[in-house]
Design an enzyme around this catalytic site. Structure first.
Site: not given
Ligand code: PNS
Length: 164
Positions: A18, A42, A92, A130
């Site tokens: 990030h 979440k 990514r 993460s």
């Protein structure tokens, strides 16, 4: 007219991947606003939203044109508030593409002035997320090179509190 970009995400926690995107986009845009989503869906985040904002502020202190803020609800509403029309996302791998493509199209459908620009992740961070950082930390693995050094202890402390 100044070019303001928003880099949105959960950042639970911020990784070196990030930070790399933040640094590179700060060289392209006049201002980069890191938008930390406050997402009630979440469950069990590692860090609260205010803690995440504080961690990101700490590691982006060196960039004069980077700001960090949390937001709730739709990203396009946050963009309007911040007078930005550009969303920055990191890609990514091909596996990221489908989800990101769908979000970019949805945001553009909600507001046709909004453009999403994708930045390829630097190769040394292409495996980093993460969630994988959290797994490594949970089992006491080494976080060197995965997250900024300034926040390593915060992550380790969180897990020792959870387990203790
Ligand atoms: O780091 P993440 O969890 O992949 O980030 C996802 C994020 C925050 C960019 C995305 O969930 C988001 O923008 N949420 C806000 C809600 C929204 O605007 N939804 C419409 C687009 S599908």
């Amino acid at each position: 007219m100044s070019k303001i970009a928003v880099y949105p995400g959960s950042f639970d926690p911020i990784t070196n991947g990030h930070l790399d995107i933040i640094e590179r986009s700060s060289k392209i845009f006049d201002k980069v606003i890191v938008g930390v989503l406050e997402n009630p869906e979440k469950k069990n985040p590692l860090f609260s939203v205010s803690e995440r904002v504080e961690l990101i502020k700490r590691v982006t202190e060196k960039f004069d044109n980077v700001e960090v803020e949390s937001f709730k609800g739709l990203l396009i509403d946050f963009m309007k508030k911040k007078e930005s029309k550009i969303i920055i996302k990191g890609l990514r791998a091909v596996s990221d593409f489908e989800y990101e493509f769908q979000m970019a199209l949805m945001n553009n459908k909600l507001d046709s002035n909004i453009e999403t620009l994708f930045m390829m992740t630097s190769s040394q961070y292409s495996y980093l997320s993460s969630s994988s950082v959290k797994q490594v930390a949970m089992y006491g693995g080494c976080l060197k090179g995965l997250v900024p050094d300034e926040i390593t202890q915060d992550i380790i402390k969180k897990f020792s509190k959870k387990q203790g």
